[in-house]
Design a protein around this motif. Structure first.
Motif, PDB file in Angstrom:
ATOM      1  N   ALA A 257      -4.476   9.629  41.687  1.00 55.08           N
ATOM      2  CA  ALA A 257      -4.053  10.697  42.599  1.00 55.08           C
ATOM      3  C   ALA A 257      -4.648  12.065  42.303  1.00 55.08           C
TER       4      ALA A 257
ATOM      5  N   ASP B  58      -4.263   3.197  42.570  1.00 57.59           N
ATOM      6  CA  ASP B  58      -3.100   3.785  43.259  1.00 57.59           C
ATOM      7  C   ASP B  58      -3.416   5.220  43.661  1.00 57.59           C
TER       8      ASP B  58
ATOM      9  N   ILE C 225      -1.891   8.792  46.082  1.00 62.96           N
ATOM     10  CA  ILE C 225      -0.707   9.379  46.723  1.00 62.96           C
ATOM     11  C   ILE C 225      -1.174  10.027  48.014  1.00 62.96           C
TER      12      ILE C 225
ATOM     13  N   GLU D 250      16.030   4.827  38.944  1.00 64.39           N
ATOM     14  CA  GLU D 250      15.847   4.933  37.488  1.00 64.39           C
ATOM     15  C   GLU D 250      14.404   5.262  37.142  1.00 64.39           C
ATOM     16  N   ALA D 251      13.509   5.076  38.110  1.00 66.75           N
ATOM     17  CA  ALA D 251      12.064   5.117  37.855  1.00 66.75           C
ATOM     18  C   ALA D 251      11.569   6.477  37.380  1.00 66.75           C
ATOM     19  N   GLY D 252      10.516   6.448  36.590  1.00 64.87           N
ATOM     20  CA  GLY D 252       9.804   7.672  36.241  1.00 64.87           C
ATOM     21  C   GLY D 252       8.961   8.108  37.424  1.00 64.87           C
ATOM     22  N   GLY D 253       8.730   9.409  37.563  1.00 67.67           N
ATOM     23  CA  GLY D 253       7.947   9.912  38.698  1.00 67.67           C
ATOM     24  C   GLY D 253       8.805   9.991  39.952  1.00 67.67           C
TER      25      GLY D 253
ATOM     26  N   ILE E 274      12.426  -0.823  34.433  1.00 66.92           N
ATOM     27  CA  ILE E 274      12.048  -2.111  33.827  1.00 66.92           C
ATOM     28  C   ILE E 274      11.074  -1.877  32.671  1.00 66.92           C
TER      29      ILE E 274
ATOM     30  N   THR F 269       5.627  -1.448  36.778  1.00 64.45           N
ATOM     31  CA  THR F 269       6.163  -0.589  35.719  1.00 64.45           C
ATOM     32  C   THR F 269       5.273   0.635  35.490  1.00 64.45           C
ATOM     33  N   GLY F 270       5.866   1.690  34.991  1.00 63.74           N
ATOM     34  CA  GLY F 270       5.094   2.902  34.701  1.00 63.74           C
ATOM     35  C   GLY F 270       5.435   3.481  33.336  1.00 63.74           C
TER      36      GLY F 270
ATOM     37  N   TYR G 253       7.553  15.428  30.589  1.00 66.66           N
ATOM     38  CA  TYR G 253       6.636  14.650  31.425  1.00 66.66           C
ATOM     39  C   TYR G 253       7.463  13.648  32.211  1.00 66.66           C
TER      40      TYR G 253
ATOM     41  N   GLY H  93      11.090   7.385  33.175  1.00 66.89           N
ATOM     42  CA  GLY H  93      12.322   6.874  33.780  1.00 66.89           C
ATOM     43  C   GLY H  93      13.418   6.637  32.754  1.00 66.89           C
TER      44      GLY H  93
END
Ligand SMILES: Cc1cc2nc3c(=O)[nH]c(=O)nc-3n(C[C@H](O)[C@H](O)[C@H](O)COP(=O)(O)O)c2cc1C
Length: 374
Positions: free
Chosen positions: A40, A66, A68, A188-191, A224, A243-244, A335, A338
């Motif tokens: 991105a 990926d 954005i 719950e995810a990061g970002g 996850i 996952t990230g 930074y 999640g």
């Protein structure tokens, strides 16, 4: 493994790893999962370099890219639009926050003068042109329905198109638009993330997709970081995991070492979902930086991409200073990550993380089998 994701992407284990680090992408793909390179923020010529490096090191294993390209952001449709003025209030707020922690605000680079080029349709087209020159096996879009060009190029090159969604309705819109894989990302995810938890969103989307007679495969995302969670998501209707966060503390990741240490020590309560970094809600490590934006009297974050134009130069300075031991900067440093950060307690290689996912996934399935009587 018998998952449509494995067949579609030609991988052994349906674990996808989003990462800005090319070494992580290579290590995960070589270990039987699939690395997806986050492009991105890169100009097209840098993306070309990174993908050429990946091609030279990945040994023919599949990988993805990926981007954005949001549906809406301030200035969308005005290609090369001049940057709207950043309010003095925001500049002054950041300067005072930095000074409070001993960081010289005058040393921060100025506010960027153009809108996020890669997020515009023309900017995205330039990145897509580079991406499709390489043997990518997946192209993904965050934040909305992929632009028509991405869908068209995916079809023409026989490359599946994935899209991230945070609600059931967004998932159905993506299915109607013709995406090939849904990345269903819980809060719950990061970002960037929505509000609904992965535990609820995955079965909700799986049921909605089936109800409209579609068979679009689902990758569960958000929180996850272990094989047992991946198995749980697959039990709820997902066909694999995206996952990230878990890759941020791996040996290959270029995460600021100060932030890496903070992540390894953090609990699942040490993140916050805040608009303060990009203007849209994104989950990140809590620090006095994020606290200040949540405090009473703080300015309202600007819409995407303007908030990034003011926050990123300051946060880059904070990162730089923290790496040379500046105490105030170390305190402020943050930074995206999640809630799974609470389970990320040991640094290891990315390939080793994939192996642990596999053994933990099998153990979880056996555990479930053990509950079934004769
Ligand atoms: C540091 C970081 C940066 C991210 N940047 C992007 C991005 O540029 N594009 C994107 O589609 N998703 C991005 N994400 C979200 C991931 O694709 C993924 O949905 C998320 O990390 C999954 O949740 P987890 O972090 O709990 O594994 C980012 C996540 C993190 C942690």
């Amino acid at each position: 493994m018998q998952s449509p994701i494995c067949a579609m992407l030609d991988i052994e284990f349906p674990l996808l790893a989003f990462s800005h680090c090319r070494d992580v992408v290579v290590a995960v793909s070589k270990a039987g999962g699939m690395g997806v390179f986050g492009a991105a923020s890169l100009p097209p010529e840098r993306l070309e370099e990174e993908l050429a490096w990946i091609d030279a090191h990945i040994g023919g294993r599949p990988y993805g890219v990926d981007l954005i390209v949001p549906n809406s952001f301030a200035g969308k449709g005005e290609e090369k639009a001049p940057c709207p003025a950043i309010p003095e209030e925001h500049k002054a707020f950041i300067a005072s926050l930095l000074e409070k922690h001993g960081v010289d605000s005058n040393s921060v680079g100025g506010v960027s003068s153009s809108l996020g080029d890669n997020m515009s349709d023309a900017g995205a087209a330039a990145l897509l042109e580079v991406a499709f020159r390489h043997p990518i096996k997946l192209i993904a879009n965050a934040l909305g329905v992929p632009p028509p060009l991405m869908l068209e190029l995916g079809k023409r090159h026989d490359v599946p198109v994935a899209a991230l969604v945070g609600t059931r309705d967004h998932a159905l819109t993506q299915v109607r638009a013709g995406v090939d894989i849904l990345v269903v990302a819980g809060g719950e995810a990061g970002g960037h993330c929505g509000e609904v938890a992965t535990m609820v969103l995955v079965p909700e989307v799986a049921a909605a997709v089936a109800a409209v007679g579609a068979d679009t495969p689902i990758l569960a995302a958000g929180g996850i970081v272990t094989g047992r969670q991946m198995a749980a998501a697959m039990a709820m209707g997902a066909h694999g995991a995206w996952t990230g966060s878990v890759w941020l503390t791996t040996a290959e990741a270029e995460t600021n070492p100060v932030v890496k240490e903070k992540m390894l020590a953090a609990s699942s309560r040490d993140t916050v979902r805040s608009k303060s970094r990009t203007g849209k809600p994104s989950r990140q490590l809590r620090s006095p930086w994020t606290d200040a934006w949540e405090a009473e009297g703080a300015p309202k974050p600007l819409p995407m991409p303007l908030q990034s134009l003011v926050s990123e130069p300051a946060l880059r300075k904070v990162d730089k200073l923290s790496e040379v031991g500046h105490e105030g900067a170390k305190t402020l440093a943050t930074y995206w990550v999640g809630q799974g950060v609470g389970l990320m307690n040991e640094a290891m290689g990315a390939g080793q993380v994939v192996q642990l996912f596999k053994t933990d996934w099998i153990a979880a399935c056996e555990r479930l089998n053990g509950f079934i009587g004769d």
